[in-house]
Design a protein around this motif. Structure first.
Motif, PDB file in Angstrom:
ATOM      1  N   CYS A  37       1.031  -1.316   0.030  1.00  0.00           N
ATOM      2  CA  CYS A  37      -0.076  -0.016   0.053  1.00  0.00           C
ATOM      3  C   CYS A  37       0.856   1.250   0.010  1.00  0.00           C
ATOM      4  N   GLU A  38       2.017   1.271   0.617  1.00  0.00           N
ATOM      5  CA  GLU A  38       2.866   2.315   0.740  1.00  0.00           C
ATOM      6  C   GLU A  38       3.193   2.790  -0.659  1.00  0.00           C
ATOM      7  N   LEU A  39       3.300   1.913  -1.674  1.00  0.00           N
ATOM      8  CA  LEU A  39       3.462   2.251  -3.132  1.00  0.00           C
ATOM      9  C   LEU A  39       2.758   3.093  -3.871  1.00  0.00           C
ATOM     10  N   TYR A  40       1.409   3.411  -3.015  1.00  0.00           N
ATOM     11  CA  TYR A  40       0.461   4.278  -3.781  1.00  0.00           C
ATOM     12  C   TYR A  40       0.069   5.542  -2.768  1.00  0.00           C
ATOM     13  N   ARG A  41       0.159   5.389  -1.643  1.00  0.00           N
ATOM     14  CA  ARG A  41      -0.168   6.378  -0.439  1.00  0.00           C
ATOM     15  C   ARG A  41       0.371   7.969  -1.056  1.00  0.00           C
ATOM     16  N   LYS A  42       1.608   7.664  -1.342  1.00  0.00           N
ATOM     17  CA  LYS A  42       2.614   9.147  -1.679  1.00  0.00           C
ATOM     18  C   LYS A  42       2.633   9.282  -3.045  1.00  0.00           C
ATOM     19  N   ALA A  43       1.784   8.650  -3.949  1.00  0.00           N
ATOM     20  CA  ALA A  43       2.396   8.409  -5.275  1.00  0.00           C
ATOM     21  C   ALA A  43       1.779   9.725  -6.140  1.00  0.00           C
ATOM     22  N   ALA A  44       0.670  10.343  -5.743  1.00  0.00           N
ATOM     23  CA  ALA A  44       0.073  11.338  -6.441  1.00  0.00           C
ATOM     24  C   ALA A  44       1.085  12.245  -7.059  1.00  0.00           C
TER      25      ALA A  44
END
Length: 603
Positions: free
Chosen positions: A389-396
């Motif tokens: 999930c960390e791959l996506y939390r900060k990906a914006a």
């Protein structure tokens, strides 16, 4: 057995009852019949056959782990190759489309057809065919019924599964030695037991199907010959194509033709809440208006195509406090936890949950410490989920960055192929607890690097010049260390060989992370380097760009490529040289300052 069951014909008890007969439930049922044939299995599913082709379900795109599960573990390889499309990897066009033609944007993707297969799955056809196969294999399918409640026995007695006809009436009960919740986003047990937790990732989705092929190549005029010549076999459209900008991506996924000869294309929007509120995509009209604003060339291509269906999900990501319980139940698929569709990991986690459930049931039915096995797999699954999930939390911000997204894909592929896939392909999870412990510890070390890397990528993207560049970033370059890593998925290794392999890749991952930090520092500009170093707390990192990188550059000057460490050379082949014309002394000074403690930097 027939899908019609009277009270008298339905067995009163099953070793395993699966509530929900979508992809997760049917995949688990097939796995149990193949690997645990002594277990009686029942699946209770709301929707009756026949199922519609191009069913309105997200999750068509599979990647290496789930494809291995479907094709090898479940024995579906021949079926998948004949009834579904072989996928041409993941393809990304970052930078936003509101001001730039596609040929003027960065393209990131594989150069040729995959050596390790993955598939574009028509979920309607796949789930229909799995039901037929499972019924033939001896699974009891109760269709047209909904599980309403499960009365969990607190001892070693059977659970009572209460279900009734979809639409109401005809209440029934069956006893279950083990209950698996595969009820999808409804999350029957997750809700009943108060297990739902926030994932820390806020995003929304809207998607629909259109008849026919929507080809990415049609977005680029024929006179842009250099762009078209990158794809001489015309196979780009077999990819899961991502059109990307800050906090969003738009997908095209091709779905193979069914018996009626009609193929379809899945089209969808994913938006991060911090930049794109749900309200902007929540209806058909608003979703198309959103596409017109952010990807106008795609809008022109799809605006007049009839929508076969349309669905939205607000805040689709959720976590759970538990997936597997010694009290003889487990969750699978969306009924448990879901993070994000960006790298198509949903089916990967179906594969993990099904495989872990199988191992727990083996302990129960064939002798073993059920409590120990259930607790171990619960811990492992939740760790995998949180790290992924960390791959996506900060990906914006990264999604809108043609400069940083290639680095993210490089890093994410490296970790996925070197640890996650090898863990599953080699069956490491089947090892006894005392032999498995070292792999779990190794996984935690990879996770620590993962959290640092995703923070770095996000902060880097916020500060770098993100003007689109008309370049083609081939991932993986052939030959390269990353390509070898991908092909290593086909290697057969013993547990000891697998551990040594992963240990070596962990060290390489540390080198890659140090090199990414150097690239970020060199690229953001002098005025923001200290700010970036503070944002990611570089002084606390145990790894930094290796000294021999700097020394070798100083020794050989213009011949630096020949003397760089293999990892650095590999990254330069894919991502280019460290930006700027920094000499060795400048690079050394840059690194020393960024990794220094505040009091050291001030001095």
């Amino acid at each position: 057995m027939s899908q019609e069951h009277s009270d008298s014909s339905l067995p009163p008890r099953f070793d395993v009852v699966i509530g929900g007969g979508g992809l997760a439930g049917q995949a688990l049922a097939r796995l149990l019949r193949r690997e645990l044939p002594e277990a009686s299995v029942c699946v209770i599913e709301r929707q009756r056959r026949p199922l519609p082709v191009a069913a309105h379900k997200v999750g068509e795109s599979s990647v290496e782990l789930s494809s291995h599960f479907f094709s090898v573990v479940l024995g579906l390889d021949e079926y998948l190759r004949s009834k579904h499309y072989l996928k041409n990897g993941l393809r990304f066009f970052p930078g936003g489309g509101h001001t730039h033609a596609l040929e003027d944007r960065t393209e990131i993707g594989p150069p040729e057809r995959a050596k390790v297969p993955s598939f574009q799955l028509d979920r309607g056809r796949l789930e229909q065919d799995l039901r037929d196969m499972n019924e033939e294999a001896g699974v009891t399918l109760i269709e047209g019924y909904v599980v309403k409640d499960v009365e969990l026995d607190e001892g070693d007695g059977d659970h009572l599964v209460r279900f009734e006809a979809h639409g109401g009436g005809d209440p029934r009960t069956v006893r279950a030695g083990w209950f698996v919740d595969a009820t999808g986003r409804r999350g029957l047990l997750r809700g009943k037991l108060g297990l739902t937790r926030p994932s820390g990732h806020l995003a929304h989705a809207a998607w629909w199907r259109v008849p026919g092929r929507v080809d990415v190549a049609d977005l680029v005029p024929a006179e842009a010959t250099a762009w078209h010549q990158r794809d001489p076999e015309h196979i780009r459209w077999y990819s899961t194509v991502h059109f990307m900008g800050p906090g969003y991506w738009l997908w095209y996924i091709p779905l193979a033709a069914g018996d009626d000869g009609q193929d379809h294309t899945s089209i969808g929007i994913v938006v991060h809440d911090e930049l794109h509120p749900f309200d902007t995509v929540r209806t058909r009209e608003r979703a198309l208006a959103w596409v017109e604003k952010h990807e106008p060339r795609c809008f022109a291509q799809i605006k007049d195509l009839p929508m076969v269906d349309f669905l939205t999900l607000k805040h689709y990501s959720h976590a759970t406090a538990r997936m597997f319980s010694p009290q003889r139940w487990s969750l699978i698929g969306d009924a448990g936890a879901f993070h994000d569709p960006f790298y198509s990991p949903g089916s990967d986690f179906i594969a993990l949950a099904a495989s872990f459930t199988l191992e727990i049931l083996k302990a129960r039915l064939r002798g073993g410490d059920v409590a120990e096995v259930a607790e171990r797999f619960d811990r492992l699954y939740l760790q995998f989920f949180d790290t992924t999930c960390e791959l996506y939390r900060k990906a914006a911000p990264v999604y809108g960055s043609p400069r940083v997204l290639p680095a993210k894909v490089y890093w994410d592929d490296f970790v996925y192929w070197s640890f996650v896939c090898q863990y599953f392909f080699r069956g490491v999870f089947k090892l006894p607890a005392d032999q498995h412990e070292r792999f779990e510890l190794l996984g935690r070390e990879f996770a620590a690097l993962q959290f640092r890397a995703q923070k770095l990528l996000s902060e880097w993207a916020r500060r770098v010049d993100n003007t689109p560049r008309p370049v083609n970033v081939v991932l993986p370059v052939i030959p390269s260390l990353l390509a070898s890593l991908y092909l290593d998925l086909t290697r057969d290794m013993s547990p000891d060989e697998t551990y040594a392999y992963m240990r070596d890749k962990l060290a390489q991952a540390g080198e890659i992370l140090g090199e990414l930090a150097l690239r970020a520092l060199a690229e953001v500009g002098p005025e923001q380097r200290d700010e970036l170093a503070r944002a990611v707390d570089l002084p606390s990192w145990p790894q930094r760009p290796p000294a021999d990188r700097i020394a070798s550059e100083a020794e050989v000057g213009g011949k630096r490529r020949r003397s760089l460490p293999p990892i650095v050379r590999d990254m330069e082949r894919t991502l280019g040289r460290v930006p700027g014309e920094h000499d060795a002394a400048a690079l050394a000074s840059l690194v020393a300052r960024a990794y220094a403690r505040p009091e050291q930097a001030a001095g």
